[in-house]
Every structure is written in C-alpha cells, then in structure tokens.
Design a protein around this motif. Structure first.
Motif, PDB file in Angstrom:
ATOM      1  N   LEU A  35      -4.834  -4.288  77.352  1.00 43.43           N
ATOM      2  CA  LEU A  35      -3.385  -4.402  77.180  1.00 43.43           C
ATOM      3  C   LEU A  35      -2.924  -3.655  75.928  1.00 43.43           C
ATOM      4  O   LEU A  35      -1.885  -2.988  75.934  1.00 43.43           O
ATOM      5  CB  LEU A  35      -3.005  -5.886  77.084  1.00 43.43           C
ATOM      6  N   VAL A  36      -3.693  -3.758  74.846  1.00 42.31           N
ATOM      7  CA  VAL A  36      -3.278  -3.128  73.591  1.00 42.31           C
ATOM      8  C   VAL A  36      -3.139  -1.616  73.783  1.00 42.31           C
ATOM      9  O   VAL A  36      -2.141  -1.008  73.378  1.00 42.31           O
ATOM     10  CB  VAL A  36      -4.290  -3.443  72.471  1.00 42.31           C
ATOM     11  N   ASN A  37      -4.127  -1.007  74.450  1.00 43.39           N
ATOM     12  CA  ASN A  37      -4.044   0.432  74.685  1.00 43.39           C
ATOM     13  C   ASN A  37      -2.947   0.779  75.683  1.00 43.39           C
ATOM     14  O   ASN A  37      -2.349   1.848  75.607  1.00 43.39           O
ATOM     15  CB  ASN A  37      -5.393   0.964  75.166  1.00 43.39           C
ATOM     16  N   HIS A  38      -2.694  -0.110  76.607  1.00 40.96           N
ATOM     17  CA  HIS A  38      -1.604   0.099  77.558  1.00 40.96           C
ATOM     18  C   HIS A  38      -0.286   0.207  76.795  1.00 40.96           C
ATOM     19  O   HIS A  38       0.522   1.108  77.033  1.00 40.96           O
ATOM     20  CB  HIS A  38      -1.572  -1.070  78.544  1.00 40.96           C
ATOM     21  N   LEU A  39      -0.100  -0.718  75.830  1.00 43.45           N
ATOM     22  CA  LEU A  39       1.122  -0.703  75.026  1.00 43.45           C
ATOM     23  C   LEU A  39       1.169   0.541  74.143  1.00 43.45           C
ATOM     24  O   LEU A  39       2.206   1.180  74.015  1.00 43.45           O
ATOM     25  CB  LEU A  39       1.204  -1.974  74.173  1.00 43.45           C
ATOM     26  N   LEU A  40       0.028   0.879  73.538  1.00 40.48           N
ATOM     27  CA  LEU A  40      -0.029   2.047  72.664  1.00 40.48           C
ATOM     28  C   LEU A  40       0.351   3.312  73.418  1.00 40.48           C
ATOM     29  O   LEU A  40       1.156   4.114  72.948  1.00 40.48           O
ATOM     30  CB  LEU A  40      -1.438   2.223  72.077  1.00 40.48           C
ATOM     31  N   SER A  41      -0.244   3.493  74.621  1.00 39.75           N
ATOM     32  CA  SER A  41       0.040   4.726  75.347  1.00 39.75           C
ATOM     33  C   SER A  41       1.465   4.702  75.894  1.00 39.75           C
ATOM     34  O   SER A  41       2.105   5.732  76.005  1.00 39.75           O
ATOM     35  CB  SER A  41      -0.995   4.967  76.444  1.00 39.75           C
ATOM     36  N   GLY A  42       1.966   3.502  76.192  1.00 37.16           N
ATOM     37  CA  GLY A  42       3.349   3.378  76.624  1.00 37.16           C
ATOM     38  C   GLY A  42       4.304   3.799  75.512  1.00 37.16           C
ATOM     39  O   GLY A  42       5.364   4.363  75.752  1.00 37.16           O
ATOM     40  N   ALA A  43       3.902   3.536  74.273  1.00 34.71           N
ATOM     41  CA  ALA A  43       4.740   3.877  73.133  1.00 34.71           C
ATOM     42  C   ALA A  43       4.530   5.325  72.695  1.00 34.71           C
ATOM     43  O   ALA A  43       5.006   5.744  71.650  1.00 34.71           O
ATOM     44  CB  ALA A  43       4.449   2.921  71.975  1.00 34.71           C
ATOM     45  N   GLY A  44       3.743   6.063  73.499  1.00 35.46           N
ATOM     46  CA  GLY A  44       3.542   7.472  73.182  1.00 35.46           C
ATOM     47  C   GLY A  44       2.420   7.719  72.185  1.00 35.46           C
ATOM     48  O   GLY A  44       2.174   8.850  71.783  1.00 35.46           O
ATOM     49  N   LEU A  45       1.757   6.659  71.763  1.00 40.48           N
ATOM     50  CA  LEU A  45       0.614   6.828  70.860  1.00 40.48           C
ATOM     51  C   LEU A  45      -0.645   6.945  71.709  1.00 40.48           C
ATOM     52  O   LEU A  45      -0.712   6.411  72.800  1.00 40.48           O
ATOM     53  CB  LEU A  45       0.494   5.620  69.922  1.00 40.48           C
ATOM     54  N   GLY A  46      -1.647   7.627  71.191  1.00 36.46           N
ATOM     55  CA  GLY A  46      -2.866   7.841  71.965  1.00 36.46           C
ATOM     56  C   GLY A  46      -3.656   6.559  72.115  1.00 36.46           C
ATOM     57  O   GLY A  46      -3.478   5.596  71.355  1.00 36.46           O
ATOM     58  N   ARG A  47      -4.500   6.534  73.139  1.00 41.00           N
ATOM     59  CA  ARG A  47      -5.399   5.398  73.305  1.00 41.00           C
ATOM     60  C   ARG A  47      -6.461   5.403  72.215  1.00 41.00           C
ATOM     61  O   ARG A  47      -6.899   6.454  71.789  1.00 41.00           O
ATOM     62  CB  ARG A  47      -6.101   5.485  74.665  1.00 41.00           C
TER      63      ARG A  47
END
Lengths: 291, 436
Positions: A131-143
């Motif tokens: 989930l954390v990476n899902h949110l990160l990539s959703g926010a345009g930040l890399g996984r």
C-alpha cells in the motif's frame, strides 16, 4: 529459636518456587551455554571440548563482526527515534492531556504480537504490491524497495519496531513524569518560564532515573532484534539485515554449529553487560535529583 | 520469541513420544512437509494398514520452513520419527551423523527392483555402498507464462538462449515487457524507468543451486557445480560460465525487463505473477497445482526451458523416505518404506496429480490425471526423459553453509555491489575452505 531465623525460614519457603524456576530456566541453561561455547557440538554428536577455539574463530569471522555492526546500526536507529518520539509524546501527555483514551491508543501497537506486526508491515512496505508504494507512485514519487534495498532495509525494520514500541516507552516515561511534584512547574510558571524551558530544566533532570531504566531496557531489547528480521528480510539483501541474533540462530539451527553459536551468544552477553554498566554510570541511575 | 522457542523445545519431545501399547500393535511416526500431499499418503497408509493390521501410521506434517530444524531437534532429543520424507540436498548431514538406517541389506533381502524408478533417482541416496532411502518423487523445471501478457506464443516451445545476446528467450521477454505508455521492451522509446509489466521475474533467494532460476541457465551454458555429484568436495562457482549467466540476468534488470533486486517484491514471484505484473518466470513441477489450479488468479501455461549453448537443461530433484537409525521398529519401518516406494502407493500418489512419483507407472497415472483435468504439463516429463536433459542438484556436506555463502555473493552482484567474477571467486574460495 530467634525471631530472625524464623523469618528467614519463612522467606526461604516463599522464595523456593522462584529459586526453582530461576535454577531450571536461567542458571542451568546459562551454565550449559557456557559449556557448549567451549565445545564442538552439532546437536547430533556428543560435545567435544575444544578450548577457546570457537572464540578464536569468532574473532576472525567477518560475518560475525558484520552482524554486530548491523545490529549496532539498528540499535542507534531504533533507540534514537524511539527515545525522541516517546519523550515528546510523554511530555505532550503530561502537560496537555491525561486522557485515558490517548494512553490506550498509544498502547495498541505494543499489544499486537511482534510477528503480526512484522507481517503487516511486510505487506504494507512491499515494493510491488504494498500500500505504501501504491500511495507513493500515485503521488508521482518512485517506488521504494523498503525491505529489499540495502540502504533502506535496516531503517525500515527500525521504523517498524519504532511504530510498535514508541507508545509503550512513552507511557513508561509519562509515568515517570507523574512523579515530578507539580509545584515545581507552578513556581517555574510564576517565574515566567515557558514550556520548553520547564522541560529542559525540570522534566529532563528529574526524569533521569526513569529515563536511564527505559534506555537500558530498550537497549538490551533492541540488541535482541530477531523476530522482525526473521519475518521480513531473513538477513537479506546480501546480509544487510543479518543482525547478531539471526546470525546466532543460523549458526545454531541452520548449520547446527551449537558450540560456535553459544560462543557468539556469550560474546553478546559480555558486550551487553559492558554497555549497560557504562550507560548506568553515565546517567547516574541510582541517584535522583529529587532527593 | 526466545521464550516461545523454549516452550516449543519443551513441548515437542512430549508430542513425539509414543506410548507402546500392550497388544503388540506398533505405531510408526511418519513426517512430511507438504500439506498438499498429505491426503495421498493417508490413502497409502490406509492401504498399508489393511495388509499390516498390527502397524498404525501416525502422520506429522510440518511446514517446509521449520521442517529441518524440527527434525534435527527431534533427532537430538531422541524423539525422531521412525520414517521421514527426505530431500537429496538435506540428507548428507544426517548421513554424516549416523542418523539414517542403511536399507541396502533389506533391499537385497527382499529383491527390491530399483529399475522401476526414474533413471538416476535411486542412486542419489547411496553413499559408499550404503543406501539411505527409496525414491518417492521428483521435480523438474519449466517456464511458466501469463497467457494474457505473452501475446505471441510462436516458437515458445523452442526458445534459445545464450549469455551474450540472450537469444530468442530475451526477445520473448522484451516483447512481453510493457511500460506505462503501453510500449514493449522492443520499442526504441521504451521507458525502463516506468515499467508496468516485467517480462521476466528472477528468483534471488535461491541458495547455492539456483534451481528456480540461474542454475538451469548456467548449466545450459556449460557450467557444472562440482568435481563430482553426489559427494563432490570441490565446488566450481568461480567458473566464468556462471559469472556470464549472472551477468546476463543483471543485464535484464538494467534493460528494465526484470525488476531491480532492491525494488522487487518480498512476497515471492507467485504473488507478482498473480497480480499480473510479470509475464515469464521459472516454475517447478510442484507448482503445477497452483498455476493451473481452479484458484489461479491469472491464466497460465507452461513452456520448456530455453536451449543454451550446452543444450536444454533442467534441474531434477529427488525426494526419498528415510528410516531413523534409532527406530525401535526397523522391520515395520522398512515394510512401510518399501510400500511407499512401490508402484501400489506411488500410483495412488500419481493419480492425485500433485507431484510426479519416482516409479514410472505413477508418472503415467499423474499425466493421465492432469490430462483428464485439462492441464497441459508434458513439458516437465518430456524434459525429464530427454537424453542429457537433466542435471542433479549438488549433494555434498555443508549444504546449508554453501547455500548462504553463494546466495549472499549472487545477491551482492545483482545489487551492483560487486562484479560477478570477483564475487563468485571469493565465494568459491569460502565454500571450498569448508571441505578442508
């Protein structure tokens, strides 16, 4: 028969169950551990005495030293973040709210079993599915490979345990703060001292014995880090999270080098003993400024 | 945790103790790790006890991750099972500590026909003329792919591979890699920083053997693990052919066709395949029931491994049943092991189509059962019977230590912390020092 010898006999009766437990579960295993540490023992053979060979091998074992360094790194990360956060939370509770609800909420992560905590965070932090990476990539930040990158794996493990233990530590410190007489704060406030000044000049010095105890206990606890690593990373990537307890476990139960593992455990005992002594001395734990 | 372990250590011997009934009935303790196979062996046990009414079989199933620790602890405390499921890579340590009964005298006495087994399997469990188990099943490797993500399946049954340009295997991987704009890995504008579907998912927690990945390709490149197998004493991880193979994998990662090591899932390749973000990966025949089962989350199919410069090579691994050297009932234990290794039991196991039994007639049953269920699994058995198509995983002492050393070295290479040749040479020196 004198009064005091009578008392002593009663005392022995009450102490006996504890003494039996202490002997069976602590004294005997410790003695066995010391004995195994000077033997060659694979569980399936009879232990043979090898003198200090295991200790000599340990001294020249880069994996062992690396595991100690990795553990020390974890301890610094974990105790550092945990102590600062817990102290802050405790001070906030002490000066702002004494709500039982808040205290209960702080304890929740600590009540969850360690393995569950580790599994939960393993899923949350997973590089592909978490989930954390899902949110990160959703926010345009890399996984981020939180548990798979050699740079992030240890901080991530420390983060998980900080989340799990900070609330508990904060409550211990908060309990210590309640011992500080309220009139000190009242007179300081009358003299015009602000909250930060009061924290620095009243709370911190008077909290020292409790702080020392908490730090010693969490230092030893942090050195014993095992379950989080055993569940999430198993020492990977490439040994970046192979902490000393995992190393001892692997030597004992993967390679069946019981003697070697016992020797490593003994070295750890000595290191922890020294660290505790230094820490208690630095913080003058036995003397309170309240007296 | 430590307390939990201590409690466990106290309780386990109690659980394993068997009361000796007065009526002359014997209870044999039998251990296995695979819950999916438990029902098959329960049926075998029912058949066995029909013919041997004075013997009862008590099953204990322990997950693979704890199986060997538990077994060793039990052997140490004297509470070991009479018979246990054994693994070619794990049994040497029990042989060197004299824990397994030599069944060669029984085999000779009863004239057991070892010719019924898949070639080579029976010999895996022999050391210095002593026999430490009868074969029960085997597994080989293949490629598994997501049929929705691998659009062009022509030529998938004859893929080629080499460590220089990756052959048609690398082209197939590139063609099924897709970036966030929908461009494949073959498109010059492919954005490797934003990959949506990886063409290939490598396995890096693969010990010293690379059974689930690099091992098969390294051997196809001409690499051999050991001076001799089984029971070699010199590993060859410093062979440039292995370094080339690992370097090719890192090239896949650099090209964006495979996930970076530090950004891959810790939940395993199966989970990523199920999520639909991986096209190809290696799969063992023991995963058939997950990939082709009714609960599979994607549509999958199997393809043969690619053919390398030295041919097409799959790791083949064998399991056996071993008898505890300290068993109180060696005759009954032998009768049970003999039955487990017979066509009578292995046809039952094959009929349930979970694994491929060691007895060839059992393999036929398994294939028939798969076919009846509409599952195409011939690539596993074809490769097992292809001449020179298989290699046995290394069987030596110090297996666990070798595993950790080599795995750490390969992970360091894939992470970019070390160059392949240097890291593998260093690991090889460490490994071979264990045998001095």
């Amino acid at each position: 028969m004198t009064r005091s010898s009578d008392d002593r006999r009663v005392a022995w009766v009450f102490l006996l169950p504890v003494l039996v437990g202490f002997t069976v579960f602590y004294l005997y295993p410790t003695a066995r551990g010391i004995w195994y540490s000077v033997t060659d023992y694979s569980l399936l053979n009879t232990p043979t005495f090898v003198g200090a060979d295991n200790y000599a091998d340990l001294a020249g074992d880069p994996q062992f030293w690396r595991s100690l360094r990795v553990t020390a790194y974890y301890v610094v990360l974990n105790i550092g973040s945990q102590a600062v956060l817990a102290l802050g939370l405790a001070a906030l509770m002490h000066r702002l709210t004494r709500s039982v609800v808040v205290r209960a909420m702080l304890l929740v992560p600590w009540l969850v079993p360690n393995v569950t905590v580790a599994l939960l965070w393993m899923w949350l932090l997973d590089a592909n599915l978490g989930l954390v990476n899902h949110l990160l990539s959703g926010a345009g930040l890399g996984r981020q490979g939180f548990l798979t990158s050699p740079v992030w794996a240890m901080p991530s493990v420390a983060l998980v345990n900080t989340w799990a233990y900070t609330g508990y530590t904060a409550l211990l410190l908060y309990a210590g703060m309640l011992q500080i007489p309220a009139h000190l704060y009242e007179s300081a406030a009358l003299d015009g001292a602000g909250e930060l000044r009061m924290f620095r000049l009243i709370t911190l010095p008077l909290l020292r014995p409790v702080l020392a105890l908490v730090l010693v206990v969490s230092l030893i606890g942090s050195f014993q880090i095992f379950d989080t690593v055993a569940v999430t990373t198993l020492g990977n990537p490439a040994g970046a999270t192979r902490v000393v307890y995992l190393y001892i476990y692997e030597q004992a139960f993967r390679y069946f080098h019981m003697g070697y593992a016992a020797a490593a455990a003994m070295v750890l005992v000595v290191i922890l003993g020294l660290l505790t002594a230094v820490q208690l001395r630095l913080l003058r734990a036995s003397r309170s400024d309240l007296a | 945790m430590r307390r939990a372990l201590a409690v466990l250590a106290l309780l386990l011997p109690l659980a394993a103790c068997t009361a000796e009934p007065a009526d002359g009935k014997v209870t044999l303790n039998y251990w296995l790790w695979d819950d999916k196979q438990l029902p098959s062996y329960q049926t075998c046990a029912d058949e066995f006890t029909k013919a041997n009414p004075n013997v009862a079989i008590k099953f204990t199933q322990t997950a693979w991750s704890q199986y060997w620790q538990n077994l060793t602890t039990q052997l140490a405390s004297g509470g070991a099972p009479d018979v246990w499921t054994d693994h070619a890579s794990y049994y040497p340590q029990f042989v060197s500590s004299n824990q397994i009964l030599d069944i060669q005298p029984f085999v000779e006495r009863d004239g057991v026909d070892l010719g019924v087994y898949q070639a080579g399997l029976a010999d895996l469990f022999v050391k210095d003329g002593k026999r430490y188990g009868l074969p029960k099943d085997w597994d080989t490797m293949a490629l598994v792919y997501n049929t929705a993500l691998v659009k062009d399946t022509t030529g998938l049954d004859a893929l080629t591979w080499n460590p220089v340009d990756g052959g048609t295997f690398e082209r197939a991987i590139a063609a099924s890699t897709v970036d966030s704009q929908g461009r494949t890995g073959l498109d010059p504008a492919f954005d490797k920083a934003n990959v949506k579907v990886y063409g290939f998912l490598p396995e890096w927690a693969d010990g010293s053997q690379g059974q689930n990945g690099w091992g098969n390709l390294a051997v196809a490149n001409g690499f051999t693990f050991l001076d001799k197998n089984p029971w070699g004493t010199r590993y060859r991880y410093d062979d440039p052919k292995l370094a080339q193979t690992i370097a090719w994998f890192t090239h896949l990662i650099d090209a964006g066709y495979a996930p970076r090591f530090d950004k891959q899932s810790t939940l395993g390749r199966d989970a990523v395949m199920d999520q639909g973000t991986g096209a190809f990966t290696f799969a063992g025949s023991w995963t058939i029931s997950s990939y082709l089962g009714a609960n599979a989350k994607q549509k999958y199919a199997f393809a043969p491994l690619p053919t390398g410069p030295a041919g097409r090579k799959t790791a083949i691994n064998g399991l056996s049943d071993a008898i505890y050297a300290g068993t109180k009932h060696p005759d009954e234990a032998w009768a049970w092991v003999k039955f487990l290794g017979s066509a009578a039991c292995q046809d039952i196991v094959g009929g349930n189509a979970v694994v491929f039994p060691a007895v060839r007639s059992g393999v036929e049953k398994a294939l028939a059962a798969h076919k009846a269920a509409g599952r195409d699994v011939h690539v596993f058995t074809d490769q097992a019977s292809a001449p020179g198509g298989t290699f046995f995983l290394p069987i030596t002492d110090h297996g666990n230590e070798v595993s950790q050393i080599v795995q750490d070295a390969i992970q360091a290479v894939v992470l970019g912390q070390a160059a392949p040749a240097g890291a593998l040479k260093k690991a090889n020196d460490q490994v071979n020092a264990l045998f001095k």
